[in-house]
Design an enzyme around this catalytic site. Structure first.
Site, mmCIF file in Angstrom:
data_model
loop_
_atom_site.group_PDB
_atom_site.id
_atom_site.type_symbol
_atom_site.label_atom_id
_atom_site.label_comp_id
_atom_site.label_asym_id
_atom_site.label_seq_id
_atom_site.Cartn_x
_atom_site.Cartn_y
_atom_site.Cartn_z
ATOM 1 C CG HIS A 107 -3.383 6.147 -1.892
ATOM 2 N ND1 HIS A 107 -2.982 6.168 -0.956
ATOM 3 C CD2 HIS A 107 -5.000 5.868 -1.738
ATOM 4 C CE1 HIS A 107 -4.016 5.353 0.507
ATOM 5 N NE2 HIS A 107 -5.072 5.592 -0.287
ATOM 6 N N GLY B 45 -0.834 16.876 4.839
ATOM 7 C CA GLY B 45 -2.175 15.582 5.300
ATOM 8 C C GLY B 45 -2.088 14.486 4.990
HETATM 9 C C1 GRF Z 1 1.867 0.251 -4.618
HETATM 10 O O1 GRF Z 1 0.447 -0.580 -4.087
HETATM 11 C C2 GRF Z 1 1.622 1.592 -3.627
HETATM 12 O O2 GRF Z 1 -0.099 2.163 -4.837
HETATM 13 C C3 GRF Z 1 1.366 1.718 -2.650
HETATM 14 O O3 GRF Z 1 2.590 0.767 -2.042
HETATM 15 C C4 GRF Z 1 2.414 0.202 -3.307
HETATM 16 C C5 GRF Z 1 4.131 0.224 -3.389
HETATM 17 O O4 GRF Z 1 4.061 -0.891 -4.234
HETATM 18 N N1 GRF Z 1 1.931 3.243 -2.576
HETATM 19 P P1 GRF Z 1 5.903 -1.340 -4.949
HETATM 20 O O5 GRF Z 1 6.887 -1.265 -3.555
HETATM 21 O O6 GRF Z 1 5.269 -0.064 -6.567
HETATM 22 O O7 GRF Z 1 5.676 -1.979 -5.838
#
Ligand code: GRF
Length: 208
Positions: free
Chosen positions: A110, A149
């Protein structure tokens, strides 16, 4: 060898960080056995193809109701008998039955320092827009186990990133990816593959 399924919806830069780490030898003990995308146009699918990784598309849009999608999704994950499922920008709600079946075997990346700027509605650029709006001086990324969650599971690893004057959401997103996400996700996979990550009472313990 830890067999992992990676789930994506977009560009796949976190997937690429894992692929590159395995190729360069900085990530060891893991094999990506399948990529699952809900988005047929995700560039992550191209990255998987270039790396010779099996990929499939499973989208709620292809099913008459969510229960049928959930069943299909679980079936396609189970089909490759993974040890770990990695959500790398996967924008679909994970079936509760999968979370139960793979307790503490699903991880997510995240783009904030949880518990800030996370939960329902906080994804992609929205996370960075909220951080800039709040005026935080430091943000970052978090790798955590997935529970029922949204972004609430036990935290495995975090890395802080400075917010700079003049940052736009796009500039900040890129810095968080480069300086945090693409580092802590492969690092977390290494630790899990080495059996050094344990969860007890909702807290993650990492063995030295
Ligand atoms: C990233 O910013 C990740 O933190 C979030 O979604 C985005 C995915 O980017 N969960 P990618 O597809 O890995 O370039």
């Amino acid at each position: 060898m830890l067999k992992i399924v990676v789930c994506v919806s977009g560009g796949g830069t976190n997937l690429q960080a894992i692929i590159d780490g395995v190729r360069e030898g900085s990530v060891t003990g893991i094999e990506i056995v399948r990529l699952i995308s809900n988005n047929k146009k995700a560039y992550a699918l191209e990255r998987a193809a270039q790396a010779g990784i099996d990929s499939i598309c499973v989208s709620p849009r292809d099913y008459t109701d969510r229960a049928q999608f959930n069943e299909a999704f679980v079936r396609e994950v189970d089909a490759v008998t993974p040890d770990l499922i990695v959500l790398a920008g996967f924008l679909v709600v994970i079936p509760p039955e999968l979370i139960r079946k793979y307790e503490n075997r699903i991880i997510n990346i995240h783009p904030s320092l949880i518990p800030s700027f996370c939960g329902t509605g906080y994804y992609g650029l929205k996370v960075h827009e909220a951080a800039l709006k709040r005026g935080v001086k430091v943000t970052g990324a978090t790798v955590h186990f997935v529970d029922e969650g949204t972004d609430t599971g036990p935290i495995i690893m975090q890395k802080a990133v400075n917010v700079m004057p003049g940052d736009t959401p796009e500039i900040l997103q890129r810095r968080v990816m480069e300086e945090a996400e693409w580092i802590i996700l492969p690092k977390s996979l290494n630790l899990i593959a080495q059996g050094k990550v344990k969860v007890s009472d909702g807290q993650v313990e990492i063995a030295e």
